[in-house]
Design a protein around this motif. Structure first.
Motif, short mmCIF file in Angstrom:
data_model
loop_
_atom_site.label_atom_id
_atom_site.label_comp_id
_atom_site.label_asym_id
_atom_site.label_seq_id
_atom_site.Cartn_x
_atom_site.Cartn_y
_atom_site.Cartn_z
N ASP A 218 0.86 -1.19 0.00
CA ASP A 218 0.00 0.00 0.00
C ASP A 218 0.89 1.24 0.00
O ASP A 218 1.23 1.80 1.04
CB ASP A 218 -0.91 -0.02 1.23
CG ASP A 218 -1.97 1.06 1.16
OD1 ASP A 218 -1.92 1.89 0.22
OD2 ASP A 218 -2.86 1.07 2.03
N ASP B 61 -10.11 -4.37 -1.01
CA ASP B 61 -11.14 -4.58 0.01
C ASP B 61 -12.15 -5.63 -0.45
O ASP B 61 -12.64 -6.43 0.36
CB ASP B 61 -11.84 -3.25 0.31
CG ASP B 61 -10.89 -2.24 0.96
OD1 ASP B 61 -9.81 -2.67 1.43
OD2 ASP B 61 -11.22 -1.04 0.97
N CYS C 89 1.07 2.35 -9.25
CA CYS C 89 0.69 3.63 -8.64
C CYS C 89 0.18 4.59 -9.73
O CYS C 89 0.71 4.59 -10.85
CB CYS C 89 1.89 4.25 -7.96
SG CYS C 89 2.60 3.25 -6.64
N TRP C 90 -0.78 5.45 -9.36
CA TRP C 90 -1.39 6.31 -10.38
C TRP C 90 -0.39 7.28 -11.03
O TRP C 90 -0.53 7.56 -12.23
CB TRP C 90 -2.62 7.06 -9.83
CG TRP C 90 -2.34 8.03 -8.72
CD1 TRP C 90 -2.53 7.83 -7.39
CD2 TRP C 90 -1.84 9.38 -8.84
NE1 TRP C 90 -2.16 8.93 -6.66
CE2 TRP C 90 -1.74 9.90 -7.52
CE3 TRP C 90 -1.46 10.19 -9.90
CZ2 TRP C 90 -1.27 11.19 -7.26
CZ3 TRP C 90 -0.99 11.48 -9.65
CH2 TRP C 90 -0.90 11.96 -8.34
N HIS D 5 -1.97 4.58 -4.70
CA HIS D 5 -2.78 3.69 -5.53
C HIS D 5 -4.05 4.38 -6.03
O HIS D 5 -4.59 5.28 -5.38
CB HIS D 5 -3.17 2.43 -4.74
CG HIS D 5 -2.05 1.43 -4.69
ND1 HIS D 5 -1.54 0.83 -5.82
CD2 HIS D 5 -1.34 0.93 -3.65
CE1 HIS D 5 -0.56 0.00 -5.47
NE2 HIS D 5 -0.41 0.05 -4.17
N PHE D 6 -4.51 3.93 -7.18
CA PHE D 6 -5.83 4.34 -7.68
C PHE D 6 -6.89 3.90 -6.67
O PHE D 6 -6.75 2.84 -6.03
CB PHE D 6 -6.14 3.65 -9.01
CG PHE D 6 -5.29 4.08 -10.17
CD1 PHE D 6 -5.63 5.18 -10.94
CD2 PHE D 6 -4.17 3.35 -10.53
CE1 PHE D 6 -4.86 5.56 -12.05
CE2 PHE D 6 -3.40 3.72 -11.64
CZ PHE D 6 -3.74 4.83 -12.39
N VAL D 7 -7.95 4.66 -6.58
CA VAL D 7 -9.04 4.28 -5.68
C VAL D 7 -9.63 2.93 -6.08
O VAL D 7 -10.07 2.14 -5.24
CB VAL D 7 -10.12 5.39 -5.63
CG1 VAL D 7 -10.82 5.53 -6.98
CG2 VAL D 7 -11.12 5.11 -4.53
N GLU D 8 -9.60 2.63 -7.38
CA GLU D 8 -10.11 1.33 -7.85
C GLU D 8 -9.27 0.17 -7.31
O GLU D 8 -9.80 -0.92 -7.07
CB GLU D 8 -10.11 1.29 -9.38
CG GLU D 8 -11.13 2.20 -10.05
CD GLU D 8 -10.61 3.60 -10.32
OE1 GLU D 8 -9.58 3.98 -9.70
OE2 GLU D 8 -11.22 4.32 -11.13
N THR D 9 -7.99 0.40 -7.14
CA THR D 9 -7.11 -0.66 -6.63
C THR D 9 -7.38 -0.91 -5.14
O THR D 9 -7.43 -2.06 -4.69
CB THR D 9 -5.64 -0.27 -6.86
OG1 THR D 9 -5.44 -0.08 -8.26
CG2 THR D 9 -4.70 -1.35 -6.34
N ILE D 10 -7.58 0.15 -4.39
CA ILE D 10 -7.92 -0.01 -2.97
C ILE D 10 -9.28 -0.71 -2.85
O ILE D 10 -9.47 -1.58 -1.99
CB ILE D 10 -7.95 1.37 -2.27
CG1 ILE D 10 -6.55 2.02 -2.35
CG2 ILE D 10 -8.40 1.21 -0.83
CD1 ILE D 10 -5.43 1.21 -1.72
N GLY D 11 -10.20 -0.35 -3.73
CA GLY D 11 -11.51 -1.01 -3.71
C GLY D 11 -11.39 -2.49 -4.04
O GLY D 11 -12.08 -3.33 -3.45
N ASN E 221 -9.71 -5.80 -11.18
CA ASN E 221 -9.68 -4.35 -10.99
C ASN E 221 -10.39 -3.69 -12.18
O ASN E 221 -10.05 -3.98 -13.33
CB ASN E 221 -8.21 -3.91 -10.93
CG ASN E 221 -8.03 -2.47 -10.50
OD1 ASN E 221 -8.76 -1.59 -10.93
ND2 ASN E 221 -7.04 -2.23 -9.65
#
Ligand code: SF4
Length: 230
Positions: free
Chosen positions: A66, A79, A200-201, A70-76, A188
């Protein structure tokens, strides 16, 4: 823990003996050989390898780096993976937050010295996380780029003195796509938006049609790897 010299021998022997094995066979071997000293490293581009690993070893540890970029899509996706698969997701974080790194090195280190940024935000946290394991699995594939064309299915990670397991090294993109469709594997959403390799973005761009899947990583620079696979 298995002795270091034994681990190297185990890796080299397995690399030869498992060359023609299927990904489930390779992961079953890893689970039986290393038990709780085995983990999966995932970028959360998809859940292919971690789902295969969870079948071989339910509850397997999955390490996610982490980086704070990271893109928010990757964190999503991370999870969603934690909620959907029989795995134990571990988010490994750098010693410094992005703000702390900015204060020490100046803003946007990724633009001026991406090697140092990757060393701080990916390689160091990964080395710390892997201290708990003898073996780690990756999603490396030979068809991803010329630099990965010789990837063994099992190899010796001499820098970290670990066994590195690449269960889908022999798979093609078509094999991956077929597996995702057949098993309804979580992916993703950026993959459907032109990002064929996701990091990473600040350092990830969409891939041009027909280009290597990793050509969007550090596009325009000589850099091709973050350092965790070198
Ligand atoms: Fe930094 Fe880019 Fe490396 Fe991420 S990929 S750690 S933002 S240089």
């Amino acid at each position: 823990m298995t002795a270091t010299l034994d681990l190297e021998r185990v890796a080299l022997d397995a690399g030869r003996e498992l060359e023609n094995a299927t990904p489930p066979e390779i992961l079953s071997w890893a689970a039986q050989t290393f038990g709780d000293r085995f983990c999966v490293l995932s970028s959360m581009a998809d859940a292919v390898v971690l789902s295969l690993a969870a079948e071989a070893k339910p509850g397997v540890d999955v390490v996610f780096l982490d980086t704070g970029y990271h893109f928010v899509e990757t964190i999503g996706t991370r999870d969603a993976v934690a909620a959907s698969y029989d795995v134990n997701v571990i988010s490994a974080t750098p010693a410094q937050s992005v703000a702390e790194q900015d204060a020490k090195y100046g803003t946007d280190l990724f633009a001026r010295d991406p090697d140092q940024c990757c060393a701080l935000r990916k390689v160091a946290p990964m080395n710390t996380a892997l201290a708990n394991y003898d073996a780690w699995a990756t999603g490396l594939r030979r068809d991803e780029s010329p630099t990965r064309a010789d990837t063994p299915v099992v190899q010796w990670d001499a820098r970290r003195r670990k066994v590195k397991v690449n269960p889908i090294a022999r798979w093609t993109q078509s094999d991956v796509d077929d597996y995702i469709a057949a098993k309804n594997i979580l992916v993703n959403p950026l993959l459907d938006d032109g990002y064929l390799s996701i990091g990473c973005w600040p350092c990830t761009a969409r891939v041009e049609p027909g280009a290597d899947v990793r050509s969007g990583r550090w596009a325009g620079r000589a850099k091709t790897e973050c350092g965790i696979h070198l």
